[in-house]
Design a protein around this motif. Structure first.
Motif, PDB file in Angstrom:
ATOM      1  N   ARG A  76       0.822  -1.214   0.000  1.00  0.00           N
ATOM      2  CA  ARG A  76       0.000   0.000   0.000  1.00  0.00           C
ATOM      3  C   ARG A  76       0.862   1.272   0.000  1.00  0.00           C
ATOM      4  NH1 ARG A  76      -3.785  -3.496  -1.004  1.00  0.00           N
ATOM      5  NH2 ARG A  76      -5.248  -4.100   0.647  1.00  0.00           N
ATOM      6  N   ALA A 102     -12.176   0.636  -2.165  1.00  0.00           N
ATOM      7  CA  ALA A 102     -11.688  -0.714  -1.869  1.00  0.00           C
ATOM      8  C   ALA A 102     -12.869  -1.653  -1.667  1.00  0.00           C
ATOM      9  CB  ALA A 102     -10.814  -0.710  -0.617  1.00  0.00           C
ATOM     10  N   ALA A 106     -10.685  -5.457   2.522  1.00  0.00           N
ATOM     11  CA  ALA A 106      -9.368  -5.274   1.900  1.00  0.00           C
ATOM     12  C   ALA A 106      -8.413  -4.482   2.790  1.00  0.00           C
ATOM     13  CB  ALA A 106      -9.508  -4.581   0.547  1.00  0.00           C
ATOM     14  N   VAL A 108      -9.135  -1.410   4.625  1.00  0.00           N
ATOM     15  CA  VAL A 108      -9.236   0.047   4.562  1.00  0.00           C
ATOM     16  C   VAL A 108      -8.980   0.680   5.926  1.00  0.00           C
ATOM     17  CG1 VAL A 108     -10.801   1.991   4.152  1.00  0.00           C
ATOM     18  CG2 VAL A 108     -10.774   0.059   2.575  1.00  0.00           C
ATOM     19  N   THR A 213     -15.960  -0.679  -3.588  1.00  0.00           N
ATOM     20  CA  THR A 213     -15.647  -0.651  -5.012  1.00  0.00           C
ATOM     21  C   THR A 213     -16.886  -0.661  -5.907  1.00  0.00           C
ATOM     22  OG1 THR A 213     -13.526  -1.748  -4.628  1.00  0.00           O
ATOM     23  CG2 THR A 213     -14.425  -1.847  -6.862  1.00  0.00           C
ATOM     24  N   GLN A 234      -7.258   3.400  -5.306  1.00  0.00           N
ATOM     25  CA  GLN A 234      -8.002   2.144  -5.353  1.00  0.00           C
ATOM     26  C   GLN A 234      -7.157   1.022  -4.759  1.00  0.00           C
ATOM     27  OE1 GLN A 234     -10.532   1.159  -8.569  1.00  0.00           O
ATOM     28  NE2 GLN A 234     -10.442   3.164  -9.528  1.00  0.00           N
ATOM     29  N   LEU A 235      -7.676   0.430  -3.694  1.00  0.00           N
ATOM     30  CA  LEU A 235      -7.025  -0.708  -3.053  1.00  0.00           C
ATOM     31  C   LEU A 235      -7.665  -2.002  -3.543  1.00  0.00           C
ATOM     32  CD1 LEU A 235      -6.868   0.569   0.655  1.00  0.00           C
ATOM     33  CD2 LEU A 235      -5.270   1.004  -1.214  1.00  0.00           C
ATOM     34  N   LYS A 236      -6.878  -3.044  -3.583  1.00  0.00           N
ATOM     35  CA  LYS A 236      -7.381  -4.354  -3.991  1.00  0.00           C
ATOM     36  C   LYS A 236      -6.998  -5.378  -2.928  1.00  0.00           C
ATOM     37  CE  LYS A 236      -7.060  -3.330  -8.951  1.00  0.00           C
ATOM     38  NZ  LYS A 236      -6.503  -3.759 -10.256  1.00  0.00           N
ATOM     39  N   TYR A 237      -7.510  -6.590  -3.091  1.00  0.00           N
ATOM     40  CA  TYR A 237      -7.086  -7.667  -2.208  1.00  0.00           C
ATOM     41  C   TYR A 237      -5.619  -7.997  -2.500  1.00  0.00           C
ATOM     42  CZ  TYR A 237     -12.030  -8.376  -1.127  1.00  0.00           C
ATOM     43  OH  TYR A 237     -13.319  -8.200  -0.716  1.00  0.00           O
TER      44      TYR A 237
END
Length: 417
Positions: A76, A102, A106, A108, A213, A234-237
Motif C-alpha cells: 500500500r 476498496a 481489503a 481500509v 468498489t 483504489q485498493l485491492k485484495y
C-alpha cells in the motif's frame, strides 16, 4: 557451535524477500494432488465473527481511535503516498476532494490508520463512519454538523457552508459513504447536499472519503462522482506475494515459530530448516489464494483453523491438502429473491429490517424473516436493537465479503463497469 540469533520481524521480512528471488515456483507442483477432505461451512466461519446476541442501540461513530500496535504496510506504499500528497496540497491551500476505494475486507481501516499515524500529533483529525443515511437535505446538514459539534438547528445549505468554513481546519475521513446510497425517497437530494457542502468547504477542510468498489462504480456511472474527486486511490485484495508476507507476520500468533537463521555459511541454504518452512508457506499461500482470492483475514482464519485442527508446530508438518476449504453450498442454493436481497445488503454495507422492506416493497414481517433466513445460512451477522426489531441491522460478515461478491457478480446481481 555457531551463534544462533532470533530473527526480528524486519529481519524476517528481509529474509523472506530474498527467498522470493530464488524460490522455484514449481516447488509445490510435485506434491500429490487430491480432493480436500476438510471443509468449513459459511455458518461456521460467520459464527466466529458473529454479533448475534449483541443487543444495543445502533449509534453513529463520530470519533476515531488509532491502535497503538505497529502497522506493517504491505503493498500500500504508493497509495499512502498519494493520500499524503493530497493532504500536503491542502496544507498549501490547494485542497481538493479525495477518495479511497476498496472492496470490503481489503484492509481500509488499517490503511486509514497508517495515514493518521503519519500526520503530526497536533493535526486536528476526524474519522466519521456513516451508519445511518440522511434522507433529506436537513439531515445531511445535521450529519456534517455533528463532525464539528455544531449545535445550530440545520437551516439552509448556504448557512451550513458558512458555519463549516468558520470551524478550525480539520482532516476528515468520511468512511462508508456507500451507506448513503439508500434507495429511499429523499436520499438523492441528501447526497447532492452533502456533495455540495464538501465541494464548497474543501479549501478549509481536507475531506477524504472511503467507499466500497462496486458502490463507487455505481456512483461513477449514475452520478459522475469522479468529476468532483481529484485524488482516487483504489485498493485491492492481496497478491500472492503480499498475502505470504501478511501471513508471515501472524505466524507467532498461530503457534508457529520459524527456525532461527544460521550464520554458518558452509550450510546449504536451500536445505536449511528456515528455507524449508518458507517453501512450505509459499505452497500453503498458493492453496489459500485459490480459496480466499486474496482476502487477508479469511486466509489468516483458515490457516489458523487448519493449524489448530492438525495440532502442528511447524508449517512443514501441515500438508496443503489438509488446509480447510470452504463449503459454499448455502450460497449456491439461494433463490433469485434472496440473491437480490443479499446484493442490496452488500452494496449498502448492511441494512435494517425496515430498510430492506422499503427497498423491496414488502412487509416488515416478510423482511425480518428473509434476513433471519440469510443469517441462519451464515451469510449475515446481526446487530440487534433491543427497542425495535425493525432496526435490527444485518450485514455480510467481512471475512466472507469476497466470496459473496464473486458469487453475486457471476449471477449478475453486482455489476462491474
Amino acid at each position: 557451535m555457531d551463534n544462533i540469533m532470533a530473527m526480528t520481524i524486519d529481519a524476517l521480512l528481509g529474509k523472506w524477500q530474498q527467498f522470493l528471488t530464488y524460490i522455484n515456483p514449481n516447488s509445490a507442483a510435485t506434491e500429490q494432488e487430491s480432493e480436500p477432505t476438510n471443509t468449513l461451512s459459511l455458518k461456521a466461519i460467520a459464527q466466529t465473527y458473529r454479533h448475534h446476541g449483541l443487543r444495543s442501540p445502533l449509534k453513529q461513530q463520530i470519533s476515531y481511535s488509532v491502535n497503538t500496535d505497529i502497522y506493517h504496510v504491505i503493498g500500500r506504499e504508493q497509495a499512502i503516498d498519494q493520500i499524503n500528497n493530497a493532504i500536503e496540497l491542502w496544507r498549501d491551500n490547494q485542497g481538493e476532494l479525495s477518495a479511497i476505494i476498496a472492496p470490503f475486507g481489503a484492509g481500509v481501516s488499517t490503511f486509514i490508520q497508517n495515514i493518521i499515524r503519519g500526520q503530526p500529533e497536533s493535526e486536528p483529525l476526524l474519522w466519521l463512519s456513516f451508519c445511518k443515511a440522511p434522507l433529506s437535505s436537513k439531515e445531511a446538514i445535521a450529519t456534517l454538523y455533528d463532525c464539528f459539534d455544531i449545535q445550530n438547528e440545520p437551516q439552509s445549505i448556504t448557512d451550513a457552508i458558512r458555519l463549516i468554513n468558520a470551524q478550525p481546519q480539520h482532516i476528515i475521513f468520511l468512511d462508508d459513504i456507500h451507506r448513503l446510497m439508500q434507495r429511499r425517497m429523499g436520499s438523492y437530494q441528501a447526497l447532492v447536499t452533502l456533495a455540495t457542502i464538501l465541494m464548497e468547504t474543501r479549501q478549509r477542510h481536507c475531506w477524504i472519503m472511503g467507499c466500497e468498489t462496486y458502490v463507487w462504480q455505481r456512483l461513477s456511472s449514475q452520478y459522475q462522482i469522479t468529476h468532483f474527486i481529484k485524488t482516487v486511490v483504489q485498493l485491492k485484495y492481496f497478491t500472492q506475494t503480499e498475502l505470504t508476507t501478511f501471513l508471515t507476520l501472524y505466524l507467532p500468533d498461530m503457534g508457529i515459530n520459524l527456525p532461527h537463521e544460521s550464520n554458518n555459511t558452509q550450510e546449504n541454504e536451500g536445505d536449511s530448516a528456515l528455507t524449508i518452512e518458507l517453501n512450505t508457506l509459499e505452497s500453503h499461500t498458493k492453496t489459500l489464494m485459490k480459496i480466499c482470492q486474496g482476502q487477508p483475514r479469511l486466509a489468516l482464519f483458515i490457516l489458523k483453523q487448519s493449524i489448530d485442527e492438525h495440532k502442528v508446530s511447524k508449517l512443514s508438518d501441515l500438508n496443503s491438502k489438509d488446509i480447510f476449504t470452504i463449503d459454499t453450498h448455502a450460497l449456491k442454493s439461494l433463490d433469485e429473491e434472496s440473491l437480490f436481497a443479499l446484493a442490496e445488503i452488500y452494496v449498502h454495507g448492511g441494512l435494517t429490517v425496515e430498510h430492506l422492506s422499503i427497498i423491496f416493497n414488502m412487509s416488515i414481517e416478510e423482511s425480518s424473516l428473509k434476513l433471519e433466513f440469510l443469517s441462519r445460512q451464515g451469510l449475515l451477522i446481526t446487530q440487534y436493537c433491543e427497542s425495535d426489531f425493525a432496526r435490527h441491522f444485518y450485514q455480510i460478515p467481512p471475512v466472507l465479503s469476497k466470496i459473496v461478491a464473486t458469487h453475486l457478480l457471476n449471477h449478475n446481481k453486482l455489476f462491474s463497469f
